[in-house]
Motif scaffolding. Sequence first.
Motif, PDB file in Angstrom:
ATOM      1  N   ALA A   2       0.590  -1.454   0.045  1.00 31.09           N
ATOM      2  CA  ALA A   2       0.080  -0.489  -0.084  1.00 31.09           C
ATOM      3  C   ALA A   2       0.734   1.310   0.092  1.00 31.09           C
ATOM      4  N   THR A   3      -0.139   2.408  -0.134  1.00 32.46           N
ATOM      5  CA  THR A   3       0.782   3.515  -0.395  1.00 32.46           C
ATOM      6  C   THR A   3       0.324   4.485   0.534  1.00 32.46           C
ATOM      7  N   LYS A   4       1.163   4.801   1.652  1.00 35.45           N
ATOM      8  CA  LYS A   4       0.205   5.786   3.019  1.00 35.45           C
ATOM      9  C   LYS A   4       0.586   7.094   3.334  1.00 35.45           C
ATOM     10  N   ILE A   6       2.749   9.531   5.942  1.00 33.41           N
ATOM     11  CA  ILE A   6       3.477   9.217   6.999  1.00 33.41           C
ATOM     12  C   ILE A   6       3.985  10.991   7.302  1.00 33.41           C
ATOM     13  N   PRO A  70      -0.065  -0.180  11.414  1.00 32.23           N
ATOM     14  CA  PRO A  70       0.208   0.873  10.777  1.00 32.23           C
ATOM     15  C   PRO A  70      -0.142   0.437   9.348  1.00 32.23           C
ATOM     16  N   PHE A  71       1.370   0.046   9.164  1.00 33.98           N
ATOM     17  CA  PHE A  71       1.777  -0.678   7.859  1.00 33.98           C
ATOM     18  C   PHE A  71       2.338  -1.882   7.709  1.00 33.98           C
ATOM     19  N   ASP A  75       5.365  -1.273   1.862  1.00 35.19           N
ATOM     20  CA  ASP A  75       4.488  -0.175   1.901  1.00 35.19           C
ATOM     21  C   ASP A  75       5.366   0.759   1.391  1.00 35.19           C
ATOM     22  N   LEU A  77       5.735   5.087   1.542  1.00 33.96           N
ATOM     23  CA  LEU A  77       5.111   5.856   2.846  1.00 33.96           C
ATOM     24  C   LEU A  77       5.520   7.343   1.833  1.00 33.96           C
ATOM     25  N   LYS A 125      -0.224  15.307  -1.638  1.00 31.91           N
ATOM     26  CA  LYS A 125       0.281  14.511  -2.362  1.00 31.91           C
ATOM     27  C   LYS A 125       1.279  15.121  -3.714  1.00 31.91           C
ATOM     28  N   HIS A 242      -3.323   7.779  -4.921  1.00 34.16           N
ATOM     29  CA  HIS A 242      -3.054   7.812  -4.109  1.00 34.16           C
ATOM     30  C   HIS A 242      -3.973   8.694  -2.655  1.00 34.16           C
ATOM     31  N   GLU A 243      -4.160   7.863  -1.758  1.00 37.85           N
ATOM     32  CA  GLU A 243      -4.372   8.757  -0.680  1.00 37.85           C
ATOM     33  C   GLU A 243      -3.167   9.035   0.104  1.00 37.85           C
TER      34      GLU A 243
END
Length: 243
Positions: A2-4, A6, A70-71, A75, A77, A125, A242-243
């Motif tokens: 996933a792309t998150k 931070i 959380p991750f 992933d 970040l 983003k 991407h969020e």
Amino acid sequence: MATKPILFNTEMVKAILTGRKTQTRRAVRFIECDVYDAACAEGMWSGRFDPENPPKALIEWFIKAKARRPFAPGDILWVRETWSTHYDGIHDDLQFCYRADDVDLKSECLPGENNRWWPSIHMPKDAARIFLCVKSIGVERLQDITEKDAIAEGMPDSLDYPVSPVYCPQCHGRGLIGYYSGSGFSDEECPACDTGAKRFANLWGNTIRKTDYGKYAWDDNPWVWVVEFERCDKPYDWGAEHE
């Protein structure tokens, strides 16, 4: 994978940019219960050992099994940091700029620009410039951090001073504290920031929210996620999805 997003404060962004920071710790947060109550509800501890001193390995297993990570390894970040925008003055292109680069907005911005810094939580983003790949994630008590891991957290590994005030509330990064004695005013070396681990404890206390005291402060010694990461390139499919 996933792309998150931070969040990092300015000092930690600087540490990432210079290659010093390869770990981050984030509090394990539980909803209206602590590890002991939740484990008892599962019936795991009943009659097998002293409930006042449960095995650390069991708590680690419970957190990994029941708490929401959380991750996860793999992933990506994208770092949110304190930011602003300004026109370059040459091509009149609007550009992002970052506080971690020690940009002087007063001199960089053109007349009429809204030269102010925006908090990291509001960074869009398309302003992201730092991407991290999660290598591993584990759990431990906050105060179990070693000197080696404190350095991996980005703490200055040299005892040269001054350092940023965030690393010590007593000497404010000077390395010296003053006191009055019979012979007058003197300075002595500050004992509150003479190791990387102490500096990390001070940094943790500097960044924690007041509402988290009693649960997630340094003296509370909470369980934390230990996230190890490395710098990576921007994902090839990076875009508005991407969020």
